[in-house]
Structures are given as C-alpha cells and as structure tokens.
Design a protein around this motif. Structure first.
Motif, PDB file in Angstrom:
ATOM      1  N   ASN A  94       4.242  -4.359  -3.624  1.00 38.16           N
ATOM      2  CA  ASN A  94       3.199  -5.267  -3.150  1.00 38.16           C
ATOM      3  C   ASN A  94       3.478  -5.680  -1.703  1.00 38.16           C
ATOM      4  O   ASN A  94       4.567  -6.149  -1.386  1.00 38.16           O
ATOM      5  N   ILE A 145       2.384  -8.091   0.263  1.00 36.86           N
ATOM      6  CA  ILE A 145       2.609  -9.500   0.583  1.00 36.86           C
ATOM      7  C   ILE A 145       4.003  -9.927   0.130  1.00 36.86           C
ATOM      8  O   ILE A 145       4.735 -10.603   0.862  1.00 36.86           O
ATOM      9  N   PHE A 167      -1.741  -5.294   8.076  1.00 35.71           N
ATOM     10  CA  PHE A 167      -1.676  -4.886   6.674  1.00 35.71           C
ATOM     11  C   PHE A 167      -3.051  -4.969   6.027  1.00 35.71           C
ATOM     12  O   PHE A 167      -3.391  -4.149   5.173  1.00 35.71           O
ATOM     13  N   ALA A 168      -3.843  -5.965   6.448  1.00 38.27           N
ATOM     14  CA  ALA A 168      -5.212  -6.051   5.929  1.00 38.27           C
ATOM     15  C   ALA A 168      -5.994  -4.817   6.351  1.00 38.27           C
ATOM     16  O   ALA A 168      -6.792  -4.278   5.580  1.00 38.27           O
ATOM     17  N   VAL A 221      -5.097  -2.180   4.081  1.00 37.92           N
ATOM     18  CA  VAL A 221      -5.761  -2.388   2.789  1.00 37.92           C
ATOM     19  C   VAL A 221      -7.240  -2.012   2.884  1.00 37.92           C
ATOM     20  O   VAL A 221      -7.785  -1.374   1.991  1.00 37.92           O
ATOM     21  N   TYR A 222      -7.867  -2.389   3.998  1.00 34.46           N
ATOM     22  CA  TYR A 222      -9.287  -2.073   4.176  1.00 34.46           C
ATOM     23  C   TYR A 222      -9.505  -0.557   4.220  1.00 34.46           C
ATOM     24  O   TYR A 222     -10.499  -0.054   3.734  1.00 34.46           O
ATOM     25  N   HIS A 247      -7.715   0.713   0.471  1.00 34.80           N
ATOM     26  CA  HIS A 247      -8.204   0.027  -0.739  1.00 34.80           C
ATOM     27  C   HIS A 247      -7.141  -0.208  -1.808  1.00 34.80           C
ATOM     28  O   HIS A 247      -7.401  -0.067  -3.000  1.00 34.80           O
ATOM     29  N   THR A 248      -5.946  -0.553  -1.383  1.00 36.17           N
ATOM     30  CA  THR A 248      -4.922  -0.957  -2.352  1.00 36.17           C
ATOM     31  C   THR A 248      -3.934  -1.879  -1.655  1.00 36.17           C
ATOM     32  O   THR A 248      -3.808  -1.835  -0.438  1.00 36.17           O
ATOM     33  N   VAL A 249      -3.254  -2.727  -2.431  1.00 35.42           N
ATOM     34  CA  VAL A 249      -2.282  -3.632  -1.817  1.00 35.42           C
ATOM     35  C   VAL A 249      -0.853  -3.187  -2.111  1.00 35.42           C
ATOM     36  O   VAL A 249       0.078  -3.934  -1.894  1.00 35.42           O
TER      37      VAL A 249
END
Lengths: 313, 646
Positions: free
Chosen positions: A99, A101, A148-149, A152-153, A156-158
């Motif tokens: 993960n 974060i 990191f966003a 993710v954008y 499409h996964t964290v």
C-alpha cells in the motif's frame, strides 16, 4: 498468503537490504570521479558498517531513551517498508503490503523519531538539522502524495505490486504520463535521500547540513543502523522510479531463473540510476534552504500536470 | 429492551446526583463528597458507554421518553447508531477525564472551586450526551445552551488569571452567535414542516438558507476557520481536564449536529460536499500552520483541534461528493474515515490535553520554551504524551494513522469521478491534506522534543516532579485505546460489519516488532556491546540550556516558508558609525506575526458594532419629550408605510 508469496517478498526485501550500501558507494564513487579524485572503493559502505558494528557507543549525558531506541525503530520501520516494493519478483500480497500510503508513512515514522533523536542530546546542530529536516519534509509531502496520486490515476490501484505488474507489460516509452511522473519522482528521490541541491551528504558543516546533523551524536552500531537504514530508503525510492519508467525484466514468475534475471536486471538499472544521481549531484550546487520551495514548485507542477493529463484525457 | 434503555436513565440519574451533591456544601468531609461525585461521573459514563455499545451492535433506533406535558415540553430522547457512536465517544473521554480529576481537581486553590469542578464536570458531560440524544430541535437548543453555559463557567474558572476574561468574552459571544444561527435554521425547518422533531424532511423552501445557517452555526461551535478564534483563547483558559473534554468531545457535538442534519434531516444538494470539503481543507491547513508558531502548549493543542476538525470535515465532504456521484463504496469509506477520525481525535487530543495539564501543573508554566528534559523527571507523562504525539501525527501503527489512511484511500479513489473539474478540486484538496499531516508531524516533533528532551530550560522544569497516580491513570485510558484502535482497526471494523481491503495493521505491527526484535537480538550477540557516557559535541565550548535549539528556532524555517500566510513583518533597524554603512554601531530586529483573522475580521466587525452602538446611544438623552417625539415619528412612519402598501 501462501509460502511462495512470502518467499517472493522475502527475496525482494533481501535483495534491497543487500544491495543498498553498494548503490551508496556507487554514487560516492561517481561523484569522486567527477571531482577528479579516485574515491573510496565501491565496497567501502560495507566495510564502514562492519567497522562501526565493532565500535563502542557513546551517549551524551543529556540524551534519553529516545536516542537509544531510535536506531531500532528506524530499522524496523524502513525494513518493513522494504517489503512493499517488488524488485526481483512480483506477487499479489495480502494484508495491505504494498500500500503506497502505508509505505510513505512507515518512512515518515522513521523520520519522526530521527528528528526527535536530533533534539535529544541538546546540541544546536541536532536541533537545527531536525528543524530543517521536518520543514523540508513537510513541504515535499504534498508533492510526494500528488506524484503517487498521479500514479494511482494512471494505473488505478493503490498497491505497488499491482501497479508494477501493470507497468511491466506496458509498451516501453508509450506512456507519456509515466515519463512526466518520473521528473517529480526523481526530485522526491533527491530530497528524501538528502542529496545536493537540497542537502549535502558529504559535509558536517552547519551551513549545509540537514540529514547528517541529526546523526552527529550517534556512534558505533547505532550509527551503522542509521546509515544502513538511510541507504535502504534510497534504494526503495530508486526502485519506485525504476519500476515506473524502466520496469522491463521484472518478472511475475516464481522460478529461479526468472527471479535471478529480474534481480540482475534491477542491479544493472539501479547501478545506472546511481551513476546518474552521482552525475546530477556533481552538476548541481547546493541551493539555499529558503530557495528550496521554487525547486519543489517545479516538481509540484509536473505532478499536477500528470494528474491533469489523466483527468482531462 | 427494558434492560438497556434503563441504562440511559441510570446514566442521567447518576450524573444529576453527581451534579447536585457537591453543591449541597455538606460541611463535614467535603473531599469525600467530591470523590463520590467524580465516581458518579465515572459510573454514569460507564452506563452510557454500555448503553451506546448495545444500541450500536443491535443497529436499532430507540425512543426514550423521560418527561412530556402534552406537546409544549417534550423530553423524549432518540438514539440510533449515529447518536450511539457519539455518546460512546463522549463517555470514553468523560470517563478518563473524571479519573484524571481525582488528582487534578484537588490541586485547585479554593475548597469552593474544587466543589464546583466536581459538580460542573457532571453537568457538562451530561449536557453533551443529551444534545446528541435529542429528539426535537427545542430539546437540542436547550441542552446546547446548557452545554454552552457549563463550558462557559469552566472557561472562566480561573477568572483571576490574566487573559481569562478575554477568553470568556470571546467564547460567550461566539457560542451565542452559533446558537442564533442554529435557531434560524431550526425555525426555517419548522416554518416548512410545522414540527420541531428531528426527522427527515423531503421538500423545503429556502433550503440553501437553512443549510447555510445550520452550517455556520455548527462551524462556529466546531471551530472551523474563520469561526475558530475562540478556540485558542478558551481552551488554554479552562482547566486541563476540561480542555480535554472541550477539545476532545464538545467540538464533536457540533460535528454530530452537522452530520445529523445533513445526513438524515435535510435533502442533500450536490454543492454541499464541495463546500464542506473546501472548508475542511482550509481549516486543516491553517489550523496546523498556526499551531506551528504557537508556544503555549495548550494553545498549540487548541490549534491542532481546528486542524483535526478540518480533517473530519474533509472526510464528511468527500462522503457527500461521492454519494452525489453514486460511488457508494468510496462514500462509505470516506464517512467511516470521518467517524473514525472523530473517535481517534477525541482519544488522542484528550490524551494530549491531560498530559499537557500534568506538565503545566508540575512546572507551573505554559510556555514550551521553559520546559525541557522532562522525560527524565516525568517518564510516564512523557511516554503517554509521545503516544498521543505519534497518534496525532498519523504515524503507523497507531489509530490516527488508520483514519488518515482511510481518508487518503478515499481521496485516491477520486479517479472514478466523472466531472473533471471536481476531480481536480479533489486532487488539490488531497495535496493540502498531505501538507497538513506532514506539518502536524513537524509540530509534534517540536512539541515533544522541546518539552521533554534535552536539558531543562528553566528552574521550574528542572524541579518538576512526576504527577500522581490518578492523573497518570486518567491518561492511560485514551493511550491504550489509541494503540488498540490502531493495531486492531481491521478486526474492529469487521466486528462492526464493515468489510474493507485496508491494510491489516495487526500484521504490520507484528512485522515491525519482529524486525525490532531481530535487529536487537542479532546485535546483542554479534556487535560490540561497550557503551560509554560522554558529552554532547559542542565544538569545544561548554553547552547549557541557553545553547539548545528553541521552539521558535525550530519552527522558523516553516514560518519563513509560509510567510505570506503568517503575514510576517520583519523590522530591522541598523545604525552605523560612518556614512557608507560599513561600521556597524547598533541595531534591533523584530519579527511580528499578524493575527490575520483577529485583525482583519473580528476586530473590524467588533469596531463597527461598537461604532453603531455609540451612534444609537447618542439618540438617547433621558428626556421624555425626545422619547415622545420618537414614538410620534414611529407612528407616522408606520402609517405612511401602511398607506403606501395599501
């Protein structure tokens, strides 16, 4: 998780732990060659660690339990973070390993205690360094998160494992978003590993020092740990960058040849990046502390640009 | 059924008994009465806690009648899962605060004050529970005002101290302003439905107006920027056990109100989520930025409350945005994050206020620049404060991290939103949120490092003694919960029936302790174990507390980075011996930080009201003739107005 997954994660972490001091040495060597020096041997960081482990520890009378516990907390948090990044093989881990974060905040935990340890001995150097470290890390944090966003954008996964299993099968260099991300990611790498132009790892001079000042009161095996965990952290960020733009060779198969090949590929790519970092450092001058926000604004611009590409496409 | 509503009655009864008992001033053995009163407060908290746990697990809705006289006065209480959750939060904090008060309450200077402390603590806790359990808006306002009044008395508790009256005045005006806005909203609802009951309303006229007045009313009480100014005055002025409750749960009562009215009463509109998200982000960033420059330990914590209320609103705003866009899974994640952060903030903030109260009562000082080295003299308090600091900084594996992680996950899911502008807004708020959590960590490195580490900076810090057992025990309760709620978060969620794919903090915690243990053991057997005591390196000069880094020094880089927000003004005066300005003679330097909201918003409003009232009072000259003239003019004006309209 089944034994194969545990084994895979252990191989990744083991490789990161084993190779980290080498990358440290490689950056140092590159810088030395650029400056016209011969420089220490590539294996010098390993010798240093071995030497420090044999030395006695000296604690200031002012310091407290925070000073003594911090090397272990640092090691625990950063080694745990090493379980999050695939370098030799990719699996689908459970329990939230990977993960992004959690990864960042494990490193933040280490940083928090390191900054406290900087204040613990009551020295001005330590206090100044932890103040600077926390200030720099607070203004780099929004950039790291937006980078990191952007990942993710785009993907499409964290989870790092899912992310990089996607990047490995992508067409090389046909993902403009990922190329854009690599610029702020490189700046984050420079900032997080305390390198020129943000910090100077070579000196203990009060004008320039950030990261080193916090370690000033450490000695013996404590110092070995602080330096070792710092080199692991550098490898982790290098691995994120490598897996984002140059993921080829990283295999999802759990066979011995495949893993060996990925590990070798990571070594080569990591060595290349380490030399690049050394060259970058040699080409830059240390920036004044209060001029840093403009450097960070550049990184912020590129990461927001990536997000915008994704949002408006 | 009968069993557990009676727990609610029992809680009310015990609290009221605890409220009345110390006021009776029974002459013999007043200390025993106070102890009894605090015990009653603990018992009532326990019964409320048991009650809310049962309601929460049974997922039911319960109407609890207490007193009703045919419509006019109707004390019926209503508890569903949402109110049960908030009652539980309130009760946990009241419980630990009451335990802490056994020790802290006896430190107060007058016998009479000690009595009032015990008595009002019960009333304060009870009124919060009853606001949350209110079934109609009249009840809500009644207990809301009871809450305001009891807390107002606490703000003025140490009225002799400088600054307390200003704090009291600020608090009183702001809290009444909040009540006024709430009344406006409530009457708006009543005008539409003809009922005071808090229940779903399908169609409303003036919906925007009603929502805005409720939002402002609750924001004032919750301390959302720009209505936050009373917090940094009122919280330091109140006794520490009460600041813990004010910051930990009184602000949450306002959050409850906002959630209750937007979630279940009013029909939601799309833009509310955006408003709440932006308000939350602004509060979070400004709260923590103001906290960084603050060196009064309790005021610093008060600013962090503004930040955390902002974080809760961010979660709630995201919930509204996602549910308006039919992204239900993300919406539930965001709401769960907001509620979990409500609980977490209540725990770690009360923990921090209680331990800060211990530090203040041990040293007699509020300024962290005068602390230092307290980890050696007050080891338990230091350990507890550190747990609170790590939790509030959102570091794994403690509870503060889990709710921030949930929020980050909710933010990162925003790629599913269709509207590109909304997406960009969410990403901007995400970067603001990330800044907030990093600055919070910096601020708590300062707060813990300067307070507890290194060398004592004053006589009083050197002579500080560890506080008594009760004061430690009171802080241990939230500290243990901080760890348990963090490490076992996933297990607790699945117990409540909320399944998610969040990281399992238990596994992460085990991995980390395993690595800690391995490192320790490996080293113990292989590396050199020799340890020598030395001195801190000071380049050969003797070091003292004067050469240590200060809190102002620590936050200086951040103050400089954000100088536009602080509106820092640096004044340097230099005088030279010669005309070419080469030989420096003497100089002075000052740094002023502007109190932006006070100077640009509060003071101008106060001044204009003052101006207006002077003008109005000039009309008054104590002569009957003038008043008759005014009456005549008024009649004339009325007649003219009616004449023109008709």
């Amino acid at each position: 998780m089944n034994p194969a997954q545990v084994l895979c994660i252990a191989i990744n972490a083991g490789l990161i732990l084993g190779i980290s001091p080498f990358f440290m040495g490689l950056v140092k060597k590159t810088k030395a060659l650029c400056q016209g020096r011969r420089g220490p041997p590539l294996m010098q960081p390993y010798y240093n660690l071995a030497k420090l482990l044999k030395k006695e520890r000296v604690y200031s009378g002012n310091s407290s339990v925070i000073m003594k516990a911090t090397p272990y907390i640092n090691m625990a948090a950063i080694t745990a973070a090493a379980l999050f990044i695939p370098v030799a093989c990719i699996t689908t881990p459970a329990y939230g390993l990977g993960n992004i974060i959690l990864f960042l905040y494990l490193l933040a935990l280490a940083k928090f205690f390191m900054a406290l340890a900087g204040l613990d001995a009551g020295s001005t150097f330590g206090g100044m360094s932890s103040s600077r470290e926390m200030s720099i890390s607070s203004i780099i944090e929004p950039i790291t998160i937006v980078v990191f966003a952007a990942l993710v954008y785009t993907l499409h996964t964290v989870n790092f494992y899912d992310m990089f299993s996607q990047t490995t099968i992508m067409q090389p260099f046909f993902q403009p978003e990922l190329l854009f991300i690599s610029i702020p990611l490189f700046i984050v790498l420079i900032v997080e590993t305390a390198r020129v132009p943000v910090d100077n790892p070579e000196t203990h001079l009060e004008l320039t020092m950030v990261h080193e000042g916090m370690l000033l009161e450490y000695s013996g095996r404590d110092l070995a740990f602080m330096e070792f965990s710092n080199s692991i952290k550098q490898t982790l960020f290098m691995a994120v960058l490598i897996n984002t733009i140059l993921p080829w060779g990283l295999s999802a198969e759990l066979t011995a040849p495949a893993i060996l090949f990925s590990a070798a590929a990571f070594l080569v790519k990591g060595a290349f990046l380490a030399v690049l970092m050394g060259l970058f450092e040699s080409a830059q001058a240390k920036v004044r502390l209060f001029a840093l926000p403009s450097l960070f604004a550049l990184a912020f611009f590129f990461s927001i640009l990536t997000v915008c590409l994704e949002v408006f496409s | 059924m009968i069993m557990f509503t009676s727990l609610f009655y029992l809680g009310i009864f015990l609290s009221l008994l605890g409220f009345v008992l110390p006021l009776l001033r029974l002459e013999n053995n007043r200390k025993a009465h106070r102890t009894f009163s605090y015990s009653l407060s603990i018992l009532s908290s326990v019964s409320f806690l048991a009650f809310s746990a049962l309601v929460f697990l049974k997922k039911g809705e319960y109407l609890i009648p207490v007193y009703s006289n045919a419509g006019l006065i109707d004390f019926t209480f209503y508890v569903d899962q949402l109110s049960a959750f908030f009652i539980a939060v309130i009760s946990v904090v009241s419980l630990s605060s009451a335990v802490y008060s056994f020790g802290y309450g006896e430190h107060l200077s007058h016998e009479r004050r000690k009595d009032y402390m015990a008595s009002l603590l019960n009333l304060f806790a009870l009124s919060m529970v009853l606001v949350v359990a209110s079934y109609n808006t009249l009840e809500f306002i009644f207990f809301w005002e009871l809450l305001s009044m009891s807390s107002f008395l606490f703000v003025l508790f140490e009225y002799g101290k400088p600054g307390t009256r200003k704090a009291g005045l600020y608090y009183f005006i702001m809290t009444q302003l909040s009540t006024m806005f709430l009344l406006l909203g409530f009457f708006g609802i009543y005008a539409n439905t003809g009922s005071f009951n808090i229940q779903p309303v399908t169609s409303l006229q003036n919906l925007t107006l009603i929502f805005l007045s409720l939002f402002i009313g609750f924001s004032i009480k919750a301390g959302v920027v720009p209505f936050h100014k009373w917090l940094p005055y009122a919280h330091p002025a109140a006794p520490s056990n009460i600041s813990a409750m004010m910051s930990g749960v009184m602000l949450k009562v306002a959050i409850y109100g906002l959630m209750r009215f937007t979630l279940t009463v009013l029909p939601q509109e799309r833009w509310w989520g955006v408003l709440i998200l932006v308000a939350g982000t602004v509060s979070a960033i400004l709260g923590v930025i103001y906290a960084l420059k603050e060196h009064d330990i309790k005021r610093l914590l008060a600013y962090h409350s503004i930040e955390n209320i902002g974080i809760i609103l961010i979660g709630f705003g995201l919930y509204l945005i996602y549910s308006a866009n039919d992204l239900n899974e993300l919406a539930i994640l965001a709401l769960a994050a907001a509620l979990f952060h409500t609980l977490n903030h209540a725990l770690f903030k009360s923990l921090l206020f209680l331990t800060a109260g211990s530090v203040v009562s041990a040293t007699g000082k509020h300024n962290i620049e005068e602390y230092g080295g307290l980890i050696k003299t007050m080891p338990y308090t230091a350990a507890l404060f550190l747990i609170g600091a790590v939790s509030i900084s959102g570091l794994p594996p403690f509870n503060g991290f889990v709710s921030e992680l949930m929020l980050f996950q909710a933010f990162l899911g925003s790629y599913l939103i269709q509207d590109p502008l909304l997406k960009s807004l969410v990403v901007l708020c995400l970067s603001g949120f990330a800044l907030t959590s990093a600055l919070a960590a910096a601020c708590f490195v300062k707060a813990f490092g300067i307070t507890f580490l290194a060398v004592p900076r004053s006589e009083s810090a050197r002579d500080a003694k560890e506080v008594g057992k009760c004061m430690i025990a009171g802080a241990v309760i939230p500290a243990v919960l901080c760890i348990v709620l963090g490490v076992f978060s996933l297990q607790i969620f699945s117990l409540m029936g909320y399944r998610t794919d969040l990281p399992d903090m238990l596994v992460i915690g085990i991995i980390m302790s395993l690595f800690y243990a391995i490192t320790y053991l490996v080293l113990k057997n292989t590396a050199a174990n020799k340890v020598r005591a030395g001195e801190t390196w000071g380049c050969g000069t003797p070091l003292s507390s004067r050469t240590e880094y200060t809190a102002s020094g620590f936050s200086q880089p951040i103050v400089r980075f954000f100088k536009d927000i602080y509106q820092t003004r640096e004044v340097n005066e230099r005088r030279f011996y010669d005309k070419q300005n080469t030989l420096f003679k003497e100089g002075a330097g000052e740094i002023h930080l502007m109190k932006f909201f006070e100077e640009k918003l509060y003071d101008p409003v106060a001044r204009s009201i003052n101006y207006l009232s002077i003008k109005v009072s000039a009309l008054e000259n104590w002569s009957l003739d003038t008043y008759v003239l005014y009456a005549f003019l008024a009649v004339l004006a009325t007649v003219a107005y009616v004449g023109w309209i008709a």
